[in-house]
Design a protein around this motif. Structure first.
Motif, mmCIF file in Angstrom:
data_model
loop_
_atom_site.group_PDB
_atom_site.id
_atom_site.type_symbol
_atom_site.label_atom_id
_atom_site.label_comp_id
_atom_site.label_asym_id
_atom_site.label_seq_id
_atom_site.Cartn_x
_atom_site.Cartn_y
_atom_site.Cartn_z
ATOM 1 N N VAL A 1 27.931 36.705 29.868
ATOM 2 C CA VAL A 1 28.204 36.031 31.132
ATOM 3 C C VAL A 1 29.672 36.190 31.518
ATOM 4 O O VAL A 1 29.996 36.470 32.675
ATOM 5 C CB VAL A 1 27.817 34.547 31.052
ATOM 6 N N GLN B 1 30.283 39.473 32.989
ATOM 7 C CA GLN B 1 29.837 39.577 34.387
ATOM 8 C C GLN B 1 30.830 38.902 35.322
ATOM 9 O O GLN B 1 31.153 39.429 36.395
ATOM 10 C CB GLN B 1 28.451 38.945 34.566
ATOM 11 N N LEU B 2 31.324 37.748 34.913
ATOM 12 C CA LEU B 2 32.299 37.055 35.742
ATOM 13 C C LEU B 2 33.549 37.903 35.927
ATOM 14 O O LEU B 2 34.126 37.967 37.012
ATOM 15 C CB LEU B 2 32.666 35.710 35.123
ATOM 16 N N ASN C 1 33.649 41.054 35.876
ATOM 17 C CA ASN C 1 33.308 42.263 36.633
ATOM 18 C C ASN C 1 32.785 41.953 38.023
ATOM 19 O O ASN C 1 32.010 42.727 38.585
ATOM 20 C CB ASN C 1 32.273 43.076 35.853
ATOM 21 N N THR C 2 33.190 40.836 38.565
ATOM 22 C CA THR C 2 32.744 40.459 39.908
ATOM 23 C C THR C 2 33.126 41.548 40.900
ATOM 24 O O THR C 2 34.278 41.960 40.977
ATOM 25 C CB THR C 2 33.376 39.131 40.323
ATOM 26 N N SER C 3 32.145 41.973 41.688
ATOM 27 C CA SER C 3 32.368 43.074 42.616
ATOM 28 C C SER C 3 31.398 42.965 43.768
ATOM 29 O O SER C 3 30.235 42.620 43.575
ATOM 30 C CB SER C 3 32.179 44.415 41.890
ATOM 31 N N ASP C 4 31.874 43.286 44.951
ATOM 32 C CA ASP C 4 31.002 43.299 46.116
ATOM 33 C C ASP C 4 30.188 44.590 46.189
ATOM 34 O O ASP C 4 29.225 44.674 46.955
ATOM 35 C CB ASP C 4 31.824 43.153 47.399
ATOM 36 N N GLN C 5 30.580 45.600 45.423
ATOM 37 C CA GLN C 5 29.899 46.884 45.519
ATOM 38 C C GLN C 5 28.972 47.167 44.336
ATOM 39 O O GLN C 5 28.123 48.048 44.414
ATOM 40 C CB GLN C 5 30.932 48.035 45.596
ATOM 41 N N ALA C 6 29.130 46.429 43.252
ATOM 42 C CA ALA C 6 28.387 46.744 42.030
ATOM 43 C C ALA C 6 26.911 46.436 42.171
ATOM 44 O O ALA C 6 26.512 45.575 42.956
ATOM 45 C CB ALA C 6 28.968 45.957 40.862
ATOM 46 N N GLU C 7 26.099 47.115 41.368
ATOM 47 C CA GLU C 7 24.674 46.822 41.273
ATOM 48 C C GLU C 7 24.475 45.796 40.151
ATOM 49 O O GLU C 7 25.207 45.804 39.156
ATOM 50 C CB GLU C 7 23.887 48.089 40.943
ATOM 51 N N PRO C 8 23.485 44.942 40.284
ATOM 52 C CA PRO C 8 23.227 43.970 39.220
ATOM 53 C C PRO C 8 22.885 44.661 37.913
ATOM 54 O O PRO C 8 22.361 45.772 37.897
ATOM 55 C CB PRO C 8 22.027 43.174 39.751
ATOM 56 N N VAL C 9 23.178 43.979 36.809
ATOM 57 C CA VAL C 9 22.871 44.499 35.483
ATOM 58 C C VAL C 9 21.406 44.235 35.174
ATOM 59 O O VAL C 9 20.912 43.122 35.343
ATOM 60 C CB VAL C 9 23.763 43.830 34.417
#
Lengths: 92, 478
Positions: A58, A61-62, A64-72
């Motif tokens: 978790v 993920q926090l 790696n916050t990104s508006d462009q990334a795809e969900p894991v």
């Protein structure tokens, strides 16, 4: 060639072959078979632990916050969830 | 679409649980979204604007946060300021968005206080006095704003441009507070109308924008449906009361020039609405607003949690095991759900309950045309990829409000559902009839021509004749 000459020739050949141990002979010696080695039993490889610490995941993920990334995709992941009440203190 | 007879049939058969699925055309329809009402899509509308003089525009309405009781204090129904609310447009039929309108909400609190015996104490309510008019927002304890971006290409990696006030150039818009009541607002309608904006859309002409609370536009005879279909599905179209009459909803209403949405000479556009949340969330055991410590921290990638185009698809077409999956899916991957359309269960259940004859032809190509491709010669793109989208042929002329037929295409009103969807289209009756084979030959659908109805009739005249079309929300103190 008479017998005497043939004998001399043969002896000469043996002599030449017998000189393969002096320092000027570059012919490699015949290979020597290594002595037999008894096999040593090996321990089985340790099992691979594919489990993931949920708190660490978790936080990753926090971070790696990104508006462009795809969900894991988590469908193939196995999480280990601990009961550490302080696990996320550093997040706040 | 609201196949209420099917829902009741399911209850009586004891095979499904749909207790709240009828409050809007798509509401609490999937297990996971029931935990996130703020981002629960309820209805989606797509139509050429029929306000006189606005025929060159398309109006898009995405309704969220359904079943709002007007008496929803003290917090009422704020948007989720950690979510993305989006409307996607596919203008070449390939089932991939070409344009996305992306809304992001923000919230601030002035932390209004009263002086109590010399001590400044924060108040527990949303407002300390009247709102709007001369008072403006000075008495308001929570201020909601939002931004709207236009993204061309992929919704996450495409080119994003801010949509701005046509007058000021600002990229921040205010959302009106919900209709708290008649003592807080002398004229709520006027107050809310003050939040209708003319907008500048990059590379397009201007449009209009409103985000705020509206009266829920979707009628349903909820109580009787769940009373073992205690109504006549072949009775009068206005025989039943609308029990959602006393509910509000939050609407994203956008009016955009047709030329801004279409491309390459293709007149048909497809559209759908979604919401997304951050993939990771950590709950704060000790929130402290004064020190900017929120109740939760979210992070990671945006992850879609709601999806809506045609009404009632996830509610009553998609099987229970796939409802969460549908909400996270994209139209380009809809092949995985095709069986639900080609072999629908609704007609079989109606047959069981009412003794009519369900269509006998499979696969149901008529339903594929309606929901996945568009009707040939009406709203089918030139080269469609089968996908569940609401499709609108922007070249079909508008039907004036007074002349609209609430059976839409079934009554030869080509500007109506399923060619897009207008607020006054009775999608329940239309879909009931389509499901039972109204578009099929009689030999394949012996009961297809019967006048199926849920009994809650309404017309276009129920709504306002101009933008934003949906009605002023019900007052909290009514």
């Amino acid at each position: 060639m008479n017998k005497r000459s043939l004998l001399i020739l043969i002896l000469a050949v043996f002599y030449i072959n017998g000189c393969d141990n002096d320092n000027n002979d570059t012919t490699p010696p015949p290979p020597v078979e290594p002595p037999p080695v008894e096999p040593v039993p090996m321990d089985p490889p340790p099992p691979v632990d594919n489990r993931i610490n949920f708190s660490s995941f978790v936080k990753t993920q926090l971070a790696n916050t990104s508006d462009q990334a795809e969900p894991v995709d988590i469908n193939t992941l196995e999480f280990v969830i601990d009961d550490d009440v302080n696990a996320f203190n550093d997040v706040f | 679409m609201n196949w209420r007879p099917m829902i009741v049939a399911i209850f009586s058969l004891g095979t499904f649980f749909f207790s709240f699925t009828l409050e809007a055309s798509s509401h609490r329809e999937a297990p996971y979204i029931t935990q996130h009402p703020q981002v629960d899509g309820a209805d989606f509308y797509l139509f050429r604007s029929y306000e006189p003089g606005r025929e060159g525009f398309v109006t898009l309405i995405a309704n969220y946060y359904p079943l709002q009781d007007p008496q929803g204090g003290p917090n009422y129904f704020a948007l989720n300021n950690k979510a993305l609310y989006e409307i996607h447009i596919d203008n070449n039929g390939d089932a991939v968005e070409d344009i996305t309108f992306q809304f992001r909400a923000t919230e601030t609190s002035p932390d209004l206080k009263l002086t109590i015996s010399g001590v400044e104490v924060s108040v527990p309510v949303l407002n300390l006095g009247s709102i709007g008019g001369d008072a403006g927002d000075s008495n308001l304890n929570r201020l909601e704003s939002y931004s709207l971006n236009l993204i061309r290409g992929d919704r996450r990696t495409g080119v994003s441009s801010a949509i701005t006030h046509a007058s000021s150039g600002s990229s921040t818009f205010r959302k009106p507070v919900d209709n708290i009541g008649s003592k807080s607002f002398t004229d709520y309608a006027a107050y809310a109308n003050g939040h209708i904006y003319e907008i500048t859309i990059p590379e397009c002409s201007n449009g209009r924008l409103f985000v705020g609370q509206r009266k829920d536009p979707f009628p349903v005879a909820l109580g009787k449906i769940f009373d073992l279909i205690n109504l006549d599905p072949l009775g009068a179209r206005d025989a039943e009361a609308n029990v959602v009459e006393n509910k509000n909803i939050t609407s994203f209403i956008l009016e955009v020039p047709i030329s801004c949405l279409t491309a390459g000479g293709e007149a048909v556009i497809g559209a759908w609405t979604t919401t997304s949340l951050r993939q990771a969330r950590v709950i704060n055991p000790a929130p402290d607003a004064a020190n900017n410590k929120p109740a939760s921290i979210e992070g990671g990638a945006w992850t879609q949690v709601s999806r809506l185009a045609h009404p009632l698809v996830n509610e009553l077409i998609i099987g229970l095991k796939d409802k969460n999956r549908f909400n996270t899916s994209e139209p380009k991957d809809d092949g995985q759900f095709a069986t639900y359309v080609t072999h629908p269960t609704l007609p079989a259940i109606i047959e069981i309950l009412f003794g009519v004859t369900a269509p006998t032809t499979f696969p149901r190509s008529d339903l594929v045309n309606i929901f996945l491709l568009g009707l040939d010669g009406v709203n089918r793109p030139t080269s469609p990829v089968a996908s569940e989208q609401l499709r609108l042929n922007t070249s079909i002329p508008v039907t004036a409000q007074a002349a609209q037929n609430n059976l839409g295409l079934l009554a030869a009103d080509n500007a109506g559902y399923p060619n897009g969807r207008r607020p006054g289209d009775d999608v329940v009756d239309i879909v009931l009839r389509a499901a039972m084979g109204v578009l099929l030959p009689e030999a394949e659908a012996p009961s297809g021509q019967l006048p199926y109805t849920d009994g809650t009739a309404f017309t276009a005249n129920t709504f306002d004749p101009a933008f934003p079309y949906l009605l002023t929300p019900l007052s909290g103190s009514k």
